[in-house]
Scaffold this motif. Structure first.
Motif, PDB file in Angstrom:
ATOM      1  N   LEU A   1       0.833  -1.205   0.000  1.00 43.97           N
ATOM      2  CA  LEU A   1       0.000   0.000   0.000  1.00 43.97           C
ATOM      3  C   LEU A   1       0.869   1.257   0.000  1.00 43.97           C
ATOM      4  N   TYR A   2       0.324   2.326  -0.577  1.00 45.98           N
ATOM      5  CA  TYR A   2       0.944   3.654  -0.573  1.00 45.98           C
ATOM      6  C   TYR A   2       2.326   3.664  -1.239  1.00 45.98           C
ATOM      7  N   VAL A   3       2.510   2.774  -2.209  1.00 46.96           N
ATOM      8  CA  VAL A   3       3.767   2.704  -2.959  1.00 46.96           C
ATOM      9  C   VAL A   3       3.435   2.639  -4.444  1.00 46.96           C
ATOM     10  N   ALA A   4       4.107   3.461  -5.234  1.00 52.54           N
ATOM     11  CA  ALA A   4       3.883   3.442  -6.678  1.00 52.54           C
ATOM     12  C   ALA A   4       4.525   2.180  -7.271  1.00 52.54           C
ATOM     13  N   ILE A   5       3.709   1.324  -7.859  1.00 46.16           N
ATOM     14  CA  ILE A   5       4.201   0.073  -8.434  1.00 46.16           C
ATOM     15  C   ILE A   5       3.569  -0.129  -9.807  1.00 46.16           C
ATOM     16  N   ARG A   6       4.044  -1.157 -10.499  1.00 48.09           N
ATOM     17  CA  ARG A   6       3.408  -1.601 -11.744  1.00 48.09           C
ATOM     18  C   ARG A   6       2.868  -2.997 -11.497  1.00 48.09           C
ATOM     19  N   ALA A   7       1.608  -3.192 -11.801  1.00 52.18           N
ATOM     20  CA  ALA A   7       0.956  -4.482 -11.579  1.00 52.18           C
ATOM     21  C   ALA A   7       0.097  -4.822 -12.790  1.00 52.18           C
ATOM     22  N   GLN A   8      -0.263  -6.106 -12.904  1.00 53.21           N
ATOM     23  CA  GLN A   8      -1.067  -6.559 -14.031  1.00 53.21           C
ATOM     24  C   GLN A   8      -2.533  -6.243 -13.768  1.00 53.21           C
ATOM     25  N   CYS A   9      -3.102  -5.440 -14.649  1.00 48.79           N
ATOM     26  CA  CYS A   9      -4.516  -5.079 -14.545  1.00 48.79           C
ATOM     27  C   CYS A   9      -5.375  -6.330 -14.761  1.00 48.79           C
ATOM     28  N   PHE A  10      -6.358  -6.546 -13.873  1.00 53.40           N
ATOM     29  CA  PHE A  10      -7.227  -7.719 -13.997  1.00 53.40           C
ATOM     30  C   PHE A  10      -8.091  -7.666 -15.259  1.00 53.40           C
ATOM     31  N   CYS A  11      -8.263  -6.460 -15.796  1.00 51.86           N
ATOM     32  CA  CYS A  11      -9.152  -6.306 -16.950  1.00 51.86           C
ATOM     33  C   CYS A  11      -8.405  -6.486 -18.274  1.00 51.86           C
ATOM     34  N   CYS A  12      -7.381  -5.636 -18.520  1.00 50.11           N
ATOM     35  CA  CYS A  12      -6.679  -5.685 -19.807  1.00 50.11           C
ATOM     36  C   CYS A  12      -5.448  -6.586 -19.772  1.00 50.11           C
ATOM     37  N   GLN A  13      -5.041  -7.052 -18.572  1.00 52.82           N
ATOM     38  CA  GLN A  13      -3.920  -7.974 -18.396  1.00 52.82           C
ATOM     39  C   GLN A  13      -2.560  -7.357 -18.699  1.00 52.82           C
ATOM     40  N   SER A  14      -2.491  -6.047 -18.874  1.00 50.21           N
ATOM     41  CA  SER A  14      -1.203  -5.414 -19.147  1.00 50.21           C
ATOM     42  C   SER A  14      -0.669  -4.772 -17.870  1.00 50.21           C
ATOM     43  N   LEU A  15       0.659  -4.567 -17.828  1.00 49.74           N
ATOM     44  CA  LEU A  15       1.267  -3.916 -16.660  1.00 49.74           C
ATOM     45  C   LEU A  15       0.915  -2.431 -16.673  1.00 49.74           C
ATOM     46  N   GLN A  16       0.371  -1.941 -15.565  1.00 51.90           N
ATOM     47  CA  GLN A  16      -0.072  -0.568 -15.451  1.00 51.90           C
ATOM     48  C   GLN A  16       0.367   0.001 -14.096  1.00 51.90           C
ATOM     49  N   PRO A  17       0.505   1.341 -13.988  1.00 51.94           N
ATOM     50  CA  PRO A  17       0.900   1.948 -12.709  1.00 51.94           C
ATOM     51  C   PRO A  17      -0.268   1.965 -11.710  1.00 51.94           C
ATOM     52  N   PHE A  18       0.044   1.636 -10.464  1.00 46.94           N
ATOM     53  CA  PHE A  18      -0.950   1.645  -9.390  1.00 46.94           C
ATOM     54  C   PHE A  18      -0.316   2.205  -8.111  1.00 46.94           C
TER      55      PHE A  18
ATOM     56  N   GLU B   1     -11.323  -1.972 -27.056  1.00 49.28           N
ATOM     57  CA  GLU B   1     -10.281  -1.105 -26.502  1.00 49.28           C
ATOM     58  C   GLU B   1      -9.071  -1.917 -26.046  1.00 49.28           C
ATOM     59  N   HIS B   2      -9.315  -3.123 -25.554  1.00 49.25           N
ATOM     60  CA  HIS B   2      -8.196  -3.972 -25.160  1.00 49.25           C
ATOM     61  C   HIS B   2      -7.356  -4.347 -26.369  1.00 49.25           C
ATOM     62  N   ILE B   3      -7.987  -4.706 -27.455  1.00 51.28           N
ATOM     63  CA  ILE B   3      -7.266  -5.069 -28.675  1.00 51.28           C
ATOM     64  C   ILE B   3      -6.423  -3.896 -29.163  1.00 51.28           C
ATOM     65  N   LYS B   4      -7.007  -2.699 -29.131  1.00 52.11           N
ATOM     66  CA  LYS B   4      -6.274  -1.509 -29.555  1.00 52.11           C
ATOM     67  C   LYS B   4      -5.060  -1.277 -28.659  1.00 52.11           C
ATOM     68  N   LEU B   5      -5.247  -1.464 -27.336  1.00 58.01           N
ATOM     69  CA  LEU B   5      -4.146  -1.301 -26.387  1.00 58.01           C
ATOM     70  C   LEU B   5      -3.032  -2.299 -26.655  1.00 58.01           C
ATOM     71  N   TRP B   6      -3.399  -3.575 -26.829  1.00 60.21           N
ATOM     72  CA  TRP B   6      -2.388  -4.622 -27.020  1.00 60.21           C
ATOM     73  C   TRP B   6      -1.627  -4.433 -28.330  1.00 60.21           C
ATOM     74  N   VAL B   7      -2.348  -4.055 -29.383  1.00 66.60           N
ATOM     75  CA  VAL B   7      -1.691  -3.832 -30.671  1.00 66.60           C
ATOM     76  C   VAL B   7      -0.673  -2.701 -30.553  1.00 66.60           C
ATOM     77  N   GLY B   8      -1.057  -1.620 -29.839  1.00 65.40           N
ATOM     78  CA  GLY B   8      -0.142  -0.503 -29.647  1.00 65.40           C
ATOM     79  C   GLY B   8       1.086  -0.896 -28.848  1.00 65.40           C
ATOM     80  N   GLN B   9       0.875  -1.665 -27.770  1.00 66.03           N
ATOM     81  CA  GLN B   9       2.007  -2.097 -26.955  1.00 66.03           C
ATOM     82  C   GLN B   9       2.932  -3.032 -27.733  1.00 66.03           C
ATOM     83  N   TYR B  10       2.342  -3.924 -28.510  1.00 63.02           N
ATOM     84  CA  TYR B  10       3.152  -4.853 -29.306  1.00 63.02           C
ATOM     85  C   TYR B  10       3.983  -4.098 -30.346  1.00 63.02           C
ATOM     86  N   ALA B  11       3.365  -3.096 -30.967  1.00 61.97           N
ATOM     87  CA  ALA B  11       4.091  -2.303 -31.962  1.00 61.97           C
ATOM     88  C   ALA B  11       5.256  -1.562 -31.315  1.00 61.97           C
ATOM     89  N   ASP B  12       5.043  -1.021 -30.118  1.00 57.79           N
ATOM     90  CA  ASP B  12       6.118  -0.317 -29.402  1.00 57.79           C
ATOM     91  C   ASP B  12       7.266  -1.272 -29.076  1.00 57.79           C
TER      92      ASP B  12
END
Length: 215
Positions: A7-24, A53-64
């Protein structure tokens, strides 16, 4: 449902919805592990929008990732070529000077060339060659370690040993252009190891560990 993150720490974790690593930054053990972009996806009636929106996110991340690893592979290839050119050039200079001395029959005439070979100029050239070899060996040892973590599974060429598919493993794709060079480097150093000569194999190489156990 509680989550295991601090708690109260900036981390990156896997979002339960889109399954990508996101800041929390969690303030409660019961906070939803759903990133800001996915908060409006909650609810079965929003499934179509969520999937799009998930597909768009994943395609963008894969391209990066593809672009980042393409640039990495290009820079590595250029650096490797430049390093080899330096080594070849310096080795040629030393060989040329040694050849002059070897072909000189008159000791009086060869004295000046012999003095040149013993001068700082030649010693620096030899030192630069040695340093260039060591830098190349260090880089190859790093690539060897990466290759041990990311390579095709025996009998299943479309799967990477890291658990991802070969197509999805960016690390494996980035190192693929250097795999033959790695094999050649490893074979050369294995010969040196087996003959008791100085070699550049990393300490965690299986044959290096085996040789140490025999001592």
């Amino acid at each position: 449902m509680t989550h295991p993150y601090p708690l109260y720490v900036a981390i990156r974790a896997q979002c339960f919805c889109c399954q990508s690593l996101q800041p929390f930054t969690f303030t409660s053990a019961t906070d939803q592990v759903v990133c800001a972009s996915c908060l409006h996806h909650l609810g079965a009636e929003k499934a179509t929008r969520r999937d799009a929106e998930h597909i768009k996110l994943w395609v963008g991340q894969y391209a990066d990732q593809q672009e980042n690893h393409r640039q990495f592979a290009e820079k590595s290839a250029v650096a490797d070529a430049e390093q080899r050119a330096v080594i070849d050039g310096l080795a040629a200079q030393v060989a040329e000077l040694r050849g002059v001395v070897a072909g000189e029959s008159d000791p009086a005439k060869s004295a000046g060339v012999r003095a040149l070979l013993e001068s700082d100029l030649v010693r620096r050239a030899e030192r630069k060659t040695e340093l260039a070899h060591r830098q190349l060996d260090w880089a190859m040892a790093v690539l060897w370690r990466i290759g041990q973590l990311h390579h095709a599974v025996e009998g299943t060429p479309l799967a990477c040993i890291c658990g991802r598919t070969a197509a999805a493993c960016a690390e494996s794709r980035a190192i693929d252009p250097q795999r033959q060079a790695l094999l050649d480097w490893e074979r050369k150093n294995l010969v040196l190891l087996r003959t008791g000569s100085r070699n550049a194999l990393p300490d965690d190489h299986p044959e290096v560990r085996a040789s140490k156990r025999q001592l």
